[in-house]
Scaffold this active site. Structure first.
Site, short mmCIF file in Angstrom:
data_model
loop_
_atom_site.label_atom_id
_atom_site.label_comp_id
_atom_site.label_asym_id
_atom_site.label_seq_id
_atom_site.Cartn_x
_atom_site.Cartn_y
_atom_site.Cartn_z
N ASP A 174 0.86 -1.18 0.00
CA ASP A 174 0.00 0.00 0.00
C ASP A 174 0.89 1.23 0.00
O ASP A 174 1.10 1.88 1.02
CB ASP A 174 -0.90 -0.02 1.24
N GLU B 267 -6.55 4.65 -9.23
CA GLU B 267 -7.83 5.19 -8.77
C GLU B 267 -8.41 6.25 -9.69
O GLU B 267 -7.71 7.14 -10.18
CB GLU B 267 -7.65 5.80 -7.37
N LYS C 20 -9.67 1.54 -9.33
CA LYS C 20 -10.23 1.79 -8.00
C LYS C 20 -11.35 2.82 -8.08
O LYS C 20 -11.21 3.88 -8.68
CB LYS C 20 -9.14 2.30 -7.04
N THR D 289 -13.08 0.59 -3.25
CA THR D 289 -12.40 1.05 -2.05
C THR D 289 -13.35 1.86 -1.18
O THR D 289 -14.52 2.03 -1.51
CB THR D 289 -11.15 1.87 -2.44
N PHE E 252 -12.03 -1.58 4.72
CA PHE E 252 -11.06 -0.90 5.58
C PHE E 252 -11.12 -1.42 7.01
O PHE E 252 -12.19 -1.74 7.51
CB PHE E 252 -11.30 0.60 5.56
#
Length: 314
Positions: free
Chosen positions: A17, A90, A126, A150, A172
Protein backbone atom coordinates in the site's frame (compact mmCIF):
# COMPACT_ATOMS: atom_id res chain seq x y z
CA UNK A 1 9.38 -19.47 7.99
CA UNK A 2 12.14 -16.90 8.45
CA UNK A 3 9.75 -14.12 9.52
CA UNK A 4 6.08 -13.23 9.82
CA UNK A 5 5.94 -11.56 6.42
CA UNK A 6 7.11 -14.76 4.75
CA UNK A 7 4.63 -16.75 6.84
CA UNK A 8 1.84 -14.38 5.80
CA UNK A 9 2.69 -14.96 2.12
CA UNK A 10 1.79 -18.65 2.54
CA UNK A 11 -1.71 -17.72 3.75
CA UNK A 12 -2.55 -14.47 2.01
CA UNK A 13 -1.54 -12.50 -1.08
CA UNK A 14 0.60 -9.62 0.19
CA UNK A 15 -0.02 -6.24 -1.45
CA UNK A 16 2.04 -3.08 -0.93
CA UNK A 17 0.00 0.00 0.00
CA UNK A 18 2.45 2.61 -1.26
CA UNK A 19 3.72 4.53 -4.25
CA UNK A 20 7.33 3.98 -3.23
CA UNK A 21 9.22 1.73 -5.63
CA UNK A 22 12.05 0.91 -3.24
CA UNK A 23 9.61 -0.43 -0.65
CA UNK A 24 8.22 -2.79 -3.28
CA UNK A 25 11.67 -4.01 -4.23
CA UNK A 26 12.52 -4.58 -0.57
CA UNK A 27 9.40 -6.49 0.48
CA UNK A 28 8.47 -8.25 -2.79
CA UNK A 29 4.66 -7.90 -2.72
CA UNK A 30 2.55 -9.64 -5.35
CA UNK A 31 0.39 -6.58 -6.11
CA UNK A 32 0.43 -2.89 -5.26
CA UNK A 33 -2.27 -0.32 -4.55
CA UNK A 34 -2.09 3.43 -5.01
CA UNK A 35 -4.38 6.38 -4.41
CA UNK A 36 -4.12 10.16 -4.94
CA UNK A 37 -2.71 10.65 -1.43
CA UNK A 38 0.10 8.14 -2.00
CA UNK A 39 0.95 9.53 -5.45
CA UNK A 40 0.95 13.10 -4.12
CA UNK A 41 3.35 12.04 -1.36
CA UNK A 42 5.60 10.26 -3.85
CA UNK A 43 5.90 13.08 -6.39
CA UNK A 44 6.93 15.38 -3.56
CA UNK A 45 10.16 13.37 -3.38
CA UNK A 46 13.04 14.21 -5.71
CA UNK A 47 13.40 10.59 -6.83
CA UNK A 48 9.92 10.56 -8.37
CA UNK A 49 9.75 14.11 -9.71
CA UNK A 50 11.02 13.02 -13.17
CA UNK A 51 7.79 11.10 -13.74
CA UNK A 52 5.78 14.29 -13.31
CA UNK A 53 8.25 16.32 -15.39
CA UNK A 54 8.06 13.75 -18.20
CA UNK A 55 4.26 13.95 -18.34
CA UNK A 56 4.36 17.74 -18.56
CA UNK A 57 7.13 17.66 -21.17
CA UNK A 58 5.54 15.02 -23.42
CA UNK A 59 1.90 16.17 -23.11
CA UNK A 60 1.94 19.94 -22.44
CA UNK A 61 -1.32 20.62 -24.29
CA UNK A 62 -3.29 17.73 -22.83
CA UNK A 63 -6.30 18.56 -20.62
CA UNK A 64 -5.50 18.56 -16.91
CA UNK A 65 -7.56 15.42 -16.25
CA UNK A 66 -5.60 13.57 -18.92
CA UNK A 67 -2.29 14.76 -17.50
CA UNK A 68 -3.31 13.45 -14.08
CA UNK A 69 -4.26 10.09 -15.51
CA UNK A 70 -1.00 9.94 -17.45
CA UNK A 71 0.88 10.56 -14.19
CA UNK A 72 -1.06 7.80 -12.42
CA UNK A 73 -0.36 5.43 -15.30
CA UNK A 74 3.33 6.40 -15.31
CA UNK A 75 3.52 5.32 -11.66
CA UNK A 76 1.53 2.18 -12.43
CA UNK A 77 3.83 1.26 -15.29
CA UNK A 78 6.90 1.55 -13.07
CA UNK A 79 5.20 -0.46 -10.33
CA UNK A 80 4.30 -3.26 -12.75
CA UNK A 81 7.96 -3.54 -13.70
CA UNK A 82 8.59 -4.47 -10.05
CA UNK A 83 5.60 -6.52 -8.88
CA UNK A 84 4.52 -9.71 -10.69
CA UNK A 85 0.79 -9.12 -10.26
CA UNK A 86 -1.54 -6.14 -10.52
CA UNK A 87 -1.60 -2.46 -9.71
CA UNK A 88 -4.67 -0.54 -8.55
CA UNK A 89 -5.13 2.91 -10.10
CA UNK A 90 -7.83 5.19 -8.77
CA UNK A 91 -10.48 7.18 -10.60
CA UNK A 92 -10.74 10.79 -9.39
CA UNK A 93 -12.69 10.81 -6.11
CA UNK A 94 -14.61 13.87 -7.30
CA UNK A 95 -16.49 11.49 -9.61
CA UNK A 96 -17.66 9.22 -6.79
CA UNK A 97 -21.32 10.12 -7.33
CA UNK A 98 -21.20 10.21 -11.14
CA UNK A 99 -21.53 6.77 -12.72
CA UNK A 100 -21.01 7.76 -16.35
CA UNK A 101 -18.08 10.06 -15.70
CA UNK A 102 -16.41 7.32 -13.63
CA UNK A 103 -16.86 4.86 -16.49
CA UNK A 104 -15.34 7.27 -19.00
CA UNK A 105 -12.39 8.05 -16.76
CA UNK A 106 -11.75 4.35 -16.13
CA UNK A 107 -11.81 3.62 -19.86
CA UNK A 108 -9.28 6.42 -20.41
CA UNK A 109 -6.94 5.01 -17.77
CA UNK A 110 -7.12 1.52 -19.26
CA UNK A 111 -6.54 2.93 -22.76
CA UNK A 112 -3.40 4.68 -21.54
CA UNK A 113 -2.10 1.46 -19.98
CA UNK A 114 -2.83 -0.54 -23.11
CA UNK A 115 -1.13 2.11 -25.27
CA UNK A 116 1.98 1.42 -23.16
CA UNK A 117 1.67 -2.30 -23.85
CA UNK A 118 0.25 -3.23 -20.44
CA UNK A 119 -2.73 -5.61 -20.63
CA UNK A 120 -5.85 -4.65 -18.72
CA UNK A 121 -5.62 -7.90 -16.74
CA UNK A 122 -2.75 -6.35 -14.76
CA UNK A 123 -4.72 -3.26 -13.75
CA UNK A 124 -7.48 -2.79 -11.19
CA UNK A 125 -9.52 0.41 -11.47
CA UNK A 126 -10.23 1.79 -8.00
CA UNK A 127 -13.63 3.31 -7.38
CA UNK A 128 -15.33 4.47 -4.19
CA UNK A 129 -18.00 2.10 -2.87
CA UNK A 130 -20.87 4.53 -3.39
CA UNK A 131 -23.95 3.22 -5.19
CA UNK A 132 -22.82 5.15 -8.27
CA UNK A 133 -19.29 3.80 -8.08
CA UNK A 134 -20.55 0.24 -7.76
CA UNK A 135 -22.82 0.65 -10.80
CA UNK A 136 -19.90 2.02 -12.78
CA UNK A 137 -17.92 -1.08 -11.78
CA UNK A 138 -20.79 -3.32 -12.94
CA UNK A 139 -20.53 -1.88 -16.45
CA UNK A 140 -16.74 -1.84 -16.50
CA UNK A 141 -16.48 -5.47 -15.37
CA UNK A 142 -18.82 -6.46 -18.21
CA UNK A 143 -16.31 -4.82 -20.58
CA UNK A 144 -13.40 -6.76 -19.12
CA UNK A 145 -12.10 -3.85 -17.04
CA UNK A 146 -11.43 -5.20 -13.56
CA UNK A 147 -12.25 -3.07 -10.53
CA UNK A 148 -11.18 -2.61 -6.92
CA UNK A 149 -13.94 -1.01 -4.83
CA UNK A 150 -12.40 1.05 -2.05
CA UNK A 151 -13.67 3.09 0.91
CA UNK A 152 -15.73 0.07 1.92
CA UNK A 153 -16.90 -0.04 5.53
CA UNK A 154 -19.90 -2.36 5.65
CA UNK A 155 -21.34 -5.69 4.59
CA UNK A 156 -24.06 -3.73 2.75
CA UNK A 157 -21.47 -2.17 0.45
CA UNK A 158 -19.70 -5.51 0.03
CA UNK A 159 -22.86 -7.36 -1.02
CA UNK A 160 -23.70 -4.69 -3.59
CA UNK A 161 -20.17 -5.10 -5.00
CA UNK A 162 -20.65 -8.86 -5.20
CA UNK A 163 -23.90 -8.41 -7.10
CA UNK A 164 -22.06 -6.14 -9.54
CA UNK A 165 -19.51 -8.95 -10.06
CA UNK A 166 -16.63 -6.74 -8.96
CA UNK A 167 -13.20 -8.40 -9.10
CA UNK A 168 -11.97 -7.17 -5.71
CA UNK A 169 -13.11 -5.13 -2.72
CA UNK A 170 -10.98 -3.30 -0.15
CA UNK A 171 -12.82 -3.28 3.19
CA UNK A 172 -11.06 -0.90 5.58
CA UNK A 173 -9.86 -1.87 9.03
CA UNK A 174 -8.00 1.08 10.52
CA UNK A 175 -10.57 3.75 9.75
CA UNK A 176 -13.30 1.65 11.37
CA UNK A 177 -11.05 1.20 14.40
CA UNK A 178 -10.48 4.97 14.47
CA UNK A 179 -14.22 5.71 14.44
CA UNK A 180 -15.10 3.36 17.29
CA UNK A 181 -12.13 4.50 19.37
CA UNK A 182 -13.12 8.15 18.95
CA UNK A 183 -16.77 7.38 19.71
CA UNK A 184 -15.85 5.54 22.91
CA UNK A 185 -13.59 8.31 24.14
CA UNK A 186 -12.34 7.72 27.68
CA UNK A 187 -14.25 4.42 27.83
CA UNK A 188 -12.15 2.83 25.08
CA UNK A 189 -10.40 -0.36 26.19
CA UNK A 190 -7.52 -1.10 23.84
CA UNK A 191 -6.98 -4.63 25.12
CA UNK A 192 -10.64 -5.55 24.78
CA UNK A 193 -10.68 -4.22 21.20
CA UNK A 194 -7.49 -5.79 19.91
CA UNK A 195 -6.84 -8.67 17.52
CA UNK A 196 -9.96 -10.54 16.47
CA UNK A 197 -12.02 -8.25 18.73
CA UNK A 198 -10.92 -5.13 16.86
CA UNK A 199 -14.09 -3.61 15.28
CA UNK A 200 -12.33 -3.16 11.92
CA UNK A 201 -11.08 -6.74 11.96
CA UNK A 202 -14.58 -8.00 12.83
CA UNK A 203 -16.03 -6.11 9.86
CA UNK A 204 -13.58 -7.58 7.34
CA UNK A 205 -13.88 -11.08 8.83
CA UNK A 206 -17.68 -10.87 8.55
CA UNK A 207 -17.44 -9.93 4.86
CA UNK A 208 -14.89 -12.68 4.20
CA UNK A 209 -17.07 -15.33 5.89
CA UNK A 210 -20.16 -14.20 3.97
CA UNK A 211 -18.40 -14.30 0.61
CA UNK A 212 -16.80 -17.71 1.20
CA UNK A 213 -19.95 -19.27 2.64
CA UNK A 214 -21.86 -18.41 -0.55
CA UNK A 215 -19.01 -18.99 -3.04
CA UNK A 216 -18.90 -15.36 -4.11
CA UNK A 217 -15.86 -14.99 -6.42
CA UNK A 218 -15.15 -11.35 -5.55
CA UNK A 219 -11.79 -11.20 -3.75
CA UNK A 220 -11.56 -9.62 -0.29
CA UNK A 221 -8.52 -7.45 0.40
CA UNK A 222 -8.27 -6.05 3.92
CA UNK A 223 -6.90 -2.49 3.89
CA UNK A 224 -6.05 0.53 6.05
CA UNK A 225 -4.19 -1.05 8.96
CA UNK A 226 -3.09 0.76 12.11
CA UNK A 227 -1.00 -2.03 13.66
CA UNK A 228 0.35 -5.49 12.91
CA UNK A 229 -2.13 -7.07 15.33
CA UNK A 230 -4.91 -6.23 12.89
CA UNK A 231 -2.97 -7.88 10.07
CA UNK A 232 -2.23 -11.02 12.07
CA UNK A 233 -5.91 -11.31 13.00
CA UNK A 234 -6.82 -11.45 9.29
CA UNK A 235 -4.18 -13.97 8.20
CA UNK A 236 -5.87 -16.14 5.60
CA UNK A 237 -7.87 -13.31 3.98
CA UNK A 238 -7.62 -13.38 0.17
CA UNK A 239 -5.32 -10.34 0.09
CA UNK A 240 -4.04 -7.74 2.55
CA UNK A 241 -2.66 -4.37 1.42
CA UNK A 242 -0.04 -3.17 3.89
CA UNK A 243 1.92 0.05 4.40
CA UNK A 244 5.75 0.07 4.28
CA UNK A 245 6.08 0.57 8.05
CA UNK A 246 3.92 -2.45 8.87
CA UNK A 247 5.58 -4.59 6.20
CA UNK A 248 8.82 -3.79 8.00
CA UNK A 249 7.40 -4.82 11.38
CA UNK A 250 6.22 -8.14 9.99
CA UNK A 251 9.58 -8.79 8.35
CA UNK A 252 11.36 -8.05 11.63
CA UNK A 253 9.33 -10.56 13.67
CA UNK A 254 9.99 -14.28 13.83
CA UNK A 255 6.98 -15.07 16.06
CA UNK A 256 4.65 -17.82 14.79
CA UNK A 257 1.72 -16.77 12.60
CA UNK A 258 -1.43 -18.87 12.55
CA UNK A 259 -4.24 -18.74 9.96
CA UNK A 260 -7.27 -16.91 11.32
CA UNK A 261 -9.66 -17.03 8.35
CA UNK A 262 -10.47 -20.02 6.15
CA UNK A 263 -13.05 -21.06 3.58
CA UNK A 264 -13.83 -24.25 5.50
CA UNK A 265 -14.63 -22.37 8.70
CA UNK A 266 -16.81 -19.90 6.81
CA UNK A 267 -18.84 -22.67 5.20
CA UNK A 268 -19.21 -24.50 8.50
CA UNK A 269 -20.96 -21.51 10.04
CA UNK A 270 -22.67 -19.77 7.13
CA UNK A 271 -24.32 -16.43 7.93
CA UNK A 272 -27.85 -15.63 6.86
CA UNK A 273 -28.23 -14.69 3.17
CA UNK A 274 -28.92 -10.98 2.67
CA UNK A 275 -30.94 -9.66 -0.28
CA UNK A 276 -29.91 -6.29 -1.68
CA UNK A 277 -31.01 -3.63 -4.13
CA UNK A 278 -30.57 0.13 -4.33
CA UNK A 279 -33.23 0.86 -1.72
CA UNK A 280 -31.78 -1.68 0.72
CA UNK A 281 -28.25 -0.40 0.05
CA UNK A 282 -29.12 3.23 0.73
CA UNK A 283 -31.29 2.40 3.73
CA UNK A 284 -28.74 0.14 5.43
CA UNK A 285 -25.86 2.50 4.70
CA UNK A 286 -27.82 5.41 6.12
CA UNK A 287 -28.54 3.42 9.28
CA UNK A 288 -24.82 2.69 9.75
CA UNK A 289 -23.41 5.94 11.13
CA UNK A 290 -19.82 4.69 11.05
CA UNK A 291 -19.94 3.56 7.40
CA UNK A 292 -21.78 6.68 6.27
CA UNK A 293 -19.36 9.04 8.01
CA UNK A 294 -16.18 7.23 7.00
CA UNK A 295 -17.26 6.90 3.35
CA UNK A 296 -17.99 10.63 3.13
CA UNK A 297 -14.79 11.51 4.98
CA UNK A 298 -12.69 9.26 2.74
CA UNK A 299 -14.08 10.85 -0.42
CA UNK A 300 -13.35 14.32 0.97
CA UNK A 301 -9.76 13.36 1.86
CA UNK A 302 -9.04 11.83 -1.55
CA UNK A 303 -10.71 14.79 -3.25
CA UNK A 304 -8.51 17.26 -1.36
CA UNK A 305 -5.38 15.40 -2.44
CA UNK A 306 -6.63 15.15 -6.04
CA UNK A 307 -7.01 18.95 -6.04
CA UNK A 308 -3.43 19.30 -4.72
CA UNK A 309 -2.22 16.96 -7.48
CA UNK A 310 -4.03 19.12 -10.05
CA UNK A 311 -2.32 22.21 -8.66
CA UNK A 312 1.07 20.52 -8.85
CA UNK A 313 0.55 19.76 -12.53
CA UNK A 314 -0.79 23.21 -13.26
Amino acid sequence: MSNQLDALRTLTTVVADTGDFETMRAYRPTDATTNPSLILKAVGQAAYRPLLDRVLRDHPAAPLAEQVDRLLVAFGREILAIVPGRVSTEVDARLSFDTQASIERARQIIALYEADGIPRERVLIKLASTWEGIQAARILEAEGIHCNLTLLFSLTQAIACAQAKVTLISPFVGRIYDWYKKAAGADWDETANAGSDDPGVRSVARIYRYFKAYDIPTQVMGASFRNVGQIRALAGCDLLTISPALLGELAASDAPLEPRLSVAAAKADAPEWVASNEVVFRTHLNEDAMATEKLAEGIRIFTADAIKLDALLE
